[in-house]
Design a protein around this motif. Structure first.
Motif, PDB file in Angstrom:
ATOM      1  N   ILE A   4     -34.719 -18.987  10.530  1.00  0.00           N
ATOM      2  CA  ILE A   4     -34.149 -19.836  11.564  1.00  0.00           C
ATOM      3  C   ILE A   4     -34.763 -19.575  12.812  1.00  0.00           C
ATOM      4  O   ILE A   4     -34.947 -18.497  13.313  1.00  0.00           O
ATOM      5  CB  ILE A   4     -32.401 -19.554  11.456  1.00  0.00           C
ATOM      6  N   LEU A   5     -35.300 -20.576  13.483  1.00  0.00           N
ATOM      7  CA  LEU A   5     -35.838 -20.433  14.611  1.00  0.00           C
ATOM      8  C   LEU A   5     -34.972 -20.276  15.979  1.00  0.00           C
ATOM      9  O   LEU A   5     -33.687 -20.461  15.881  1.00  0.00           O
ATOM     10  CB  LEU A   5     -36.728 -21.705  15.093  1.00  0.00           C
ATOM     11  N   GLY A   6     -35.379 -19.923  17.129  1.00  0.00           N
ATOM     12  CA  GLY A   6     -34.490 -19.803  18.292  1.00  0.00           C
ATOM     13  C   GLY A   6     -34.444 -18.536  18.937  1.00  0.00           C
ATOM     14  O   GLY A   6     -34.040 -17.561  18.022  1.00  0.00           O
ATOM     15  N   SER A   7     -34.918 -18.342  20.174  1.00  0.00           N
ATOM     16  CA  SER A   7     -34.698 -16.945  20.774  1.00  0.00           C
ATOM     17  C   SER A   7     -33.616 -16.865  21.662  1.00  0.00           C
ATOM     18  O   SER A   7     -33.184 -15.919  22.125  1.00  0.00           O
ATOM     19  CB  SER A   7     -35.880 -16.703  21.634  1.00  0.00           C
ATOM     20  N   ASP A   8     -33.118 -17.977  22.318  1.00  0.00           N
ATOM     21  CA  ASP A   8     -32.119 -17.801  23.425  1.00  0.00           C
ATOM     22  C   ASP A   8     -30.940 -18.502  22.812  1.00  0.00           C
ATOM     23  O   ASP A   8     -30.884 -19.444  22.206  1.00  0.00           O
ATOM     24  CB  ASP A   8     -32.611 -18.708  24.646  1.00  0.00           C
ATOM     25  N   GLY A   9     -29.724 -17.868  23.307  1.00  0.00           N
ATOM     26  CA  GLY A   9     -28.358 -18.275  23.075  1.00  0.00           C
ATOM     27  C   GLY A   9     -27.319 -17.850  23.708  1.00  0.00           C
ATOM     28  O   GLY A   9     -27.514 -16.390  24.272  1.00  0.00           O
TER      29      GLY A   9
END
Length: 334
Positions: free
Chosen positions: A57-62
């Motif tokens: 699952i990609l993505g660093s910011d949230g």
């Protein structure tokens, strides 16, 4: 829960329904409201392979709300609105990350999903002056910019700063930070529209790096060069920065969207006593200092466009085309 899976180099991104995560030990379960894209996601998508069959699952910011906690976490955390520090396992040395360092989203599952489980040490309360969407646009890019400008380049008030490739998230944070700290800021871009927008945010001048004479124009307009040059591209343009740097100048690089650096004018490098720094992400202390800097000045991110979670691949291709001026978001909550 829905999640955007990356299953191999250049493979289509796949939105799948999977079993909801459960927190253990010191972890918290965050119901994500927004995520933000970074060039890191493009790099992983285009270059990484050899993943497990289920993918990553990609993505660093949230940003989101803590919904559940592990057994070692105070239940009072439940309901807290938070942002996530994606700089994981930095290590004990603030000068450089250790061997265990990694960035959220690869190889650990990231934020392009309805939920994420993560250690409580990487979650921070949402800044009060920011919305959920704005909060998601902060972590990776603002941390990178803060370390580059203050820890590495050590900006002093009134110094002249050149920021390359204005329009991306880190470059815009660099512009905003430097202007807030009373730096005299100039920028580069291949887009006249982006240069004009940057001037609206406080840049004193802008140069189109597609112009073969841009460096000569920058020398003249800046009055002889720059104390600090911060670059996220590398590539063939980098050699010009040695000429553009004032004696004692500092050059900081945080990315390679333009490829490897081809050559350096060695005599100018040592004779002008120029310092060249590489930087990646930042420490927990720098993350806290960055948040304090934002909150004390009421600073907000520049947001370009928002897509739905199901449009993750469309959002990635939009970023890859390079038209954005600001952060690209995924709205996760329906």
């Amino acid at each position: 829960m829905r999640a955007v899976f990356f299953k191999g180099k250049d493979h289509p991104l796949v939105v799948q329904n999977i079993k909801k995560f459960r927190p253990v030990k010191d972890q918290v379960l965050v119901r994500l409201k927004y995520a933000a894209l970074n060039h890191l996601d493009i790099w992983v998508w285009r270059e990484k392979d050899g993943l497990p069959p289920e993918g990553n699952i990609l993505g660093s910011d949230g940003s989101g709300v803590i919904e559940e906690v592990g057994e070692d976490v105070d239940p009072l955390f439940i309901g807290m609105e938070v942002i996530i520090n994606p700089s994981l396992e930095w290590g004990a040395n603030p000068i450089v990350q250790g061997n265990s360092f990694k960035i959220l989203g690869y190889p650990d599952n990231g934020t392009f999903s309805d939920y994420i489980v993560i250690s409580k040490k990487y979650i921070f309360e949402r800044p009060e002056h920011l919305t959920m969407a704005e909060s998601a646009a902060v972590p990776l890019a603002a941390l990178t910019a803060y370390r580059a400008l203050f820890s590495k380049a050590r900006l002093r008030s009134k110094e002249k700063v050149l920021i390359t490739g204005i329009g991306g998230g880190a470059a815009l944070w660099l512009l905003q930070f430097a202007v807030a700290y009373q730096g005299r800021v100039y920028v580069t871009s291949s887009s006249e529209e982006k240069l004009a927008k940057a001037k609206g945010l406080g840049a004193l001048g802008g140069f189109n790096y597609k112009d073969p004479e841009w460096a000569e124009k920058a020398l003249k307009e800046s009055g002889g060069g720059f104390d600090i040059i911060i670059d996220g591209a590398g590539g063939d343009q980098f050699s010009k920065y040695i000429t553009l740097a004032l004696p004692g100048g500092r050059i900081v690089n945080y990315g390679r969207t333009g490829g490897n650096i081809s050559e350096i004018a060695t005599r100018q490098l040592y004779w002008k006593q120029i310092s060249i720094h590489g930087t990646t992400m930042g420490t927990r202390d720098e993350f806290l200092s960055m948040l304090d800097f934002l909150e004390s000045r009421g600073m907000k991110p520049i947001i370009d466009k928002t897509f739905s979670l199901e449009q993750a691949e469309e959002a990635m291709r939009y970023m890859e085309e390079g038209h954005q001026f600001g952060k690209i978001l995924l709205k996760i909550e329906k």
